[in-house]
Design an enzyme around this catalytic site. Sequence first.
Site, PDB file in Angstrom:
ATOM      1  N   LYS A  76       0.854  -1.131   0.149  1.00  0.00           N
ATOM      2  CA  LYS A  76       0.086  -0.036  -0.021  1.00  0.00           C
ATOM      3  C   LYS A  76       1.045   1.209  -0.138  1.00  0.00           C
ATOM      4  CE  LYS A  76      -3.866   1.998   2.544  1.00  0.00           C
ATOM      5  NZ  LYS A  76      -4.718   1.889   3.908  1.00  0.00           N
ATOM      6  N   SER A 116      -9.781   2.228   2.998  1.00  0.00           N
ATOM      7  CA  SER A 116      -9.074   3.084   2.133  1.00  0.00           C
ATOM      8  C   SER A 116      -7.920   2.106   1.370  1.00  0.00           C
ATOM      9  CB  SER A 116      -8.115   3.695   3.144  1.00  0.00           C
ATOM     10  OG  SER A 116      -7.161   3.234   4.088  1.00  0.00           O
ATOM     11  N   SER A 164     -10.094  -0.210   7.117  1.00  0.00           N
ATOM     12  CA  SER A 164      -9.531  -0.100   5.907  1.00  0.00           C
ATOM     13  C   SER A 164      -8.736  -1.334   5.247  1.00  0.00           C
ATOM     14  CB  SER A 164      -8.444   1.251   5.734  1.00  0.00           C
ATOM     15  OG  SER A 164      -8.953   2.338   5.912  1.00  0.00           O
TER      16      SER A 164
END
Lengths: 95, 492
Positions: free
Chosen positions: B80, B155, B179
């Site tokens: 990420k 997210s 997330s």
Amino acid sequence: MADTELDVKYVAHLARIALSPAEEAKLGAQLGNILGYIEKLRELDVSQVEPTAHAIPLINVMRPDEIRPSLPVEDALRNAPAQANGLFLVPKIVE
Amino acid sequence: MLNQLTIAELTAQLSRKEVSAREATQACLDQIGRIDSQLHAFLSLDAHDALAQADAVDRAIAGGANATAQPLLGVPIGIKDVLAVKGAPLNCSSKILGKYVSPYDATVIEKLRAAGAVVFGRLNMDEFAMGSSTENSAFGTTRNPWDLSRIPGGSSGGSAAAVAADECVATLGSDTGGSIRQPAALCGCVGLKPTYGRVSRYGLVAFASSLDQIGPFTKDVRDSATLLEVISGIDHRDSTSLPQPVPHYRNALTGDIKGLRIGLPKEYMIGGLDPEVNSAVQAAVKQLQSLGAEIVEISLPHTDYAVATYYIVATAEASANLARFDGIRYGQRVDADDPLALYSKTRGAGFGDEVKRRIILGTYVLSSGYYDAYYLRAQKVRTLIRQDFLKAFEKVDVIVTPTTPTAAFKIGEKSDDPLQMYLSDIFTISCNLAGISGISLPCGFTSNPRLPIGLQLLGQPFGEETLLRVAQAYEQSTGWHKERPPFSAAGK
């Protein structure tokens, strides 16, 4: 929904974020809506409750006071928008 | 196809020298080349560097390296865009970081490398991890591989979509209010949020420091255990990491959950719960019961206050953490005659709408005259929410809930209504406030369109072994995790 006292212009200044007038209007309406929702926390009696800052409390985490390597200056400066002589360059602060 | 394998399958084939690490990494790169222009899980990747790492693994294997000592030997793992990887760009899907390149590896990246992983790519996310759809990325929305007109969740939407679409064998994400678990549920993979303090956050760009944790996205629960074991442990560079020993999590996967008590919180059966999600979760509860678990109805009475509490605590912490993005030391700068104007213009130009909204809300709830009414009150309600869970865990070993109230929604459906977007996190947020562990795993599909549904299991602080045991017993008895999106499987 409760009426909000949030003055977007003032709080944006505190947060150091320049907003356009259109952004101020849009954010003001959205934040009013969110604050209205948050008001529901007032339903609870928390007078006898201690606050939680961290879910798992740790107090005074110490390490040995020993010299150890840190990020080299050139690496720390590599991403700077402006730099010279091993320093970050900023606009004049004191006349 | 090697990109479709689990960590366990790939490392077994590598150790038998049936395939090479280069072939495995190349298979992921080929899949990305084939589908990512439509999926948009990756912001960028360095194929040359990934293949060089894979070649180094192949040389190590030839020299006697093995997966017993290095459990991720040759496994391609995507990252990420919130974690520092030395020499790689780091943007948090924001414009404000400009051409930032990380000068060091995050602790979890060091651990992945030590375990033999091929670390590659920058996975899309909501800007600074603020959002539930990846629509807040400054670089475009990631698509859900099950339906490209829908969001992948957020997210960590890129991390979830990349695993579900077989672009990576596994990925890392971060979870502040759901997330990891929410996008895992919406994309149909396994996502684990470890206990607060379990995994070092050194090298994770901070959003809300009392809530953030790093965790794995994987294709099954065994891989989740493998990856968790690698990334866990105390780190002197993160003073909030805890010294609890790291168990051999895979040993906990006995398949035996007889006699375990599983709590069903009555407050999670809310009005907005989609009927198909509800019936999939009810079926999962029956399945757990048939495996020998005892189902106990429990109460988490302050559930209804979690979203409001979260949006005070998280935004307050974010307003402080994101003060560092001021155009002085890194990232973009908008020049001005004095420092104050430089900060304001830089931040006004560099942050997206949602980040501005949250920083301003966080600044407000901490500001003079409002601190007690908002921030302090929220911290007290947080205590009540945490006590709810600790009380429940006196009666049960694990709690079961839906991960999300609905399956993946359409791109644009909630993007103009931040409050509706926040309410989509209603089942995942409490876990972060309480600091406990949680996992989401596939438990079925909606009928039309066919979209994955996620089952959330919540465990005690440092209760990951029990959590993983229950999750794996359920998974192996159903097989939902083997389903793949037709979009990414096509052409095989």
